[in-house]
Design a protein around this motif. Structure first.
Motif, PDB file in Angstrom:
ATOM      1  N   THR A 177       0.820  -1.205   0.000  1.00 47.25           N
ATOM      2  CA  THR A 177       0.000   0.000   0.000  1.00 47.25           C
ATOM      3  C   THR A 177       0.859   1.262   0.000  1.00 47.25           C
ATOM      4  O   THR A 177       2.038   1.232   0.334  1.00 47.25           O
ATOM      5  N   TYR A 192      -4.065  12.746 -10.222  1.00 47.75           N
ATOM      6  CA  TYR A 192      -3.813  11.349  -9.861  1.00 47.75           C
ATOM      7  C   TYR A 192      -2.626  11.279  -8.897  1.00 47.75           C
ATOM      8  O   TYR A 192      -1.780  12.176  -8.867  1.00 47.75           O
ATOM      9  N   CYS A 244      -4.531  -3.037   5.180  1.00 44.74           N
ATOM     10  CA  CYS A 244      -5.265  -2.450   4.067  1.00 44.74           C
ATOM     11  C   CYS A 244      -6.143  -1.310   4.574  1.00 44.74           C
ATOM     12  O   CYS A 244      -7.022  -1.514   5.416  1.00 44.74           O
ATOM     13  N   THR A 247      -8.877   1.471   3.463  1.00 49.13           N
ATOM     14  CA  THR A 247      -9.797   1.773   2.374  1.00 49.13           C
ATOM     15  C   THR A 247      -9.652   3.201   1.867  1.00 49.13           C
ATOM     16  O   THR A 247     -10.130   3.520   0.784  1.00 49.13           O
ATOM     17  N   SER A 248      -8.985   4.060   2.614  1.00 45.47           N
ATOM     18  CA  SER A 248      -8.791   5.443   2.163  1.00 45.47           C
ATOM     19  C   SER A 248      -7.777   5.535   1.014  1.00 45.47           C
ATOM     20  O   SER A 248      -7.803   6.478   0.237  1.00 45.47           O
ATOM     21  N   THR A 249      -6.866   4.532   0.895  1.00 43.94           N
ATOM     22  CA  THR A 249      -5.844   4.591  -0.145  1.00 43.94           C
ATOM     23  C   THR A 249      -5.819   3.351  -1.037  1.00 43.94           C
ATOM     24  O   THR A 249      -5.173   3.368  -2.079  1.00 43.94           O
ATOM     25  N   THR A 250      -6.498   2.281  -0.631  1.00 40.41           N
ATOM     26  CA  THR A 250      -6.383   1.004  -1.335  1.00 40.41           C
ATOM     27  C   THR A 250      -7.738   0.341  -1.434  1.00 40.41           C
ATOM     28  O   THR A 250      -8.547   0.444  -0.514  1.00 40.41           O
ATOM     29  N   GLU A 251      -7.994  -0.323  -2.546  1.00 45.32           N
ATOM     30  CA  GLU A 251      -9.215  -1.097  -2.673  1.00 45.32           C
ATOM     31  C   GLU A 251      -9.026  -2.404  -1.909  1.00 45.32           C
ATOM     32  O   GLU A 251      -8.154  -3.211  -2.236  1.00 45.32           O
ATOM     33  N   CYS A 252      -9.814  -2.584  -0.871  1.00 41.81           N
ATOM     34  CA  CYS A 252      -9.664  -3.746   0.012  1.00 41.81           C
ATOM     35  C   CYS A 252     -10.884  -4.660  -0.131  1.00 41.81           C
ATOM     36  O   CYS A 252     -12.003  -4.187  -0.186  1.00 41.81           O
ATOM     37  N   ILE A 253     -10.637  -5.951  -0.159  1.00 36.46           N
ATOM     38  CA  ILE A 253     -11.741  -6.916  -0.140  1.00 36.46           C
ATOM     39  C   ILE A 253     -11.921  -7.321   1.321  1.00 36.46           C
ATOM     40  O   ILE A 253     -11.008  -7.885   1.938  1.00 36.46           O
ATOM     41  N   THR A 254     -13.075  -7.008   1.881  1.00 29.01           N
ATOM     42  CA  THR A 254     -13.289  -7.303   3.290  1.00 29.01           C
ATOM     43  C   THR A 254     -14.181  -8.504   3.500  1.00 29.01           C
ATOM     44  O   THR A 254     -14.124  -9.142   4.535  1.00 29.01           O
TER      45      THR A 254
END
Length: 140
Positions: A94, A118, A129, A131-138
């Motif tokens: 990240t 960008y 992880c 979620t403010s900077t990375t697409e996370c699968i929770t």
């Protein structure tokens, strides 16, 4: 007629060209192949060059090359006595430090701002992880 000689220790130009070509192949070609193999085994997080198509409604697209985070981080699980009976340690590659850059998209409608901003990765690390900077699968 005497053979044509180059200045490099009396080698003919053809021999010198072959030696230079071989040296370039060994230094660059072999290095590229080794780099690809190393990336397959790489565990960690690094800044890598990445190209994407910047788009927004009302404008044409623009290919942008930037630096992004890339890598695989070590994850592990261990059994515990309490539900859910597993303690997970899932770390992701990240962004740790970024800067923003802006480009102007082409062919925008008169009512559309052509600016497109960008992130550019400066430093990346393995971490939790966010979620403010990375697409996370929770949830799966």
């Amino acid at each position: 007629m005497a053979p044509l000689r180059s200045g490099a220790q009396g080698l003919s130009p053809v021999t010198l060209l072959c030696c230079v070509t071989l040296a370039v192949w060994l230094c660059c070609g072999a290095h590229t192949e080794a780099s690809v193999l190393n990336l397959k085994r790489f565990i960690g997080c690094a800044v890598r060059e990445f190209t994407f198509l910047a788009r927004k409604p009302g404008c044409g697209g623009l290919h942008v090359t930037t630096d992004a985070c890339w890598g695989r981080c070590e994850t592990w699980e261990k059994p515990v006595l309490d539900p859910p009976f597993i303690e997970s340690h899932q770390r992701v590659c990240t962004y740790n430090e970024t800067r923003l850059e802006t480009v102007q998209l082409p062919n925008c409608s008169a009512d559309v701002d052509p600016s497109y901003t960008y992130p550019v990765a400066i430093r990346c690390d393995c971490g939790v992880c966010l979620t403010s900077t990375t697409e996370c699968i929770t949830l799966v």
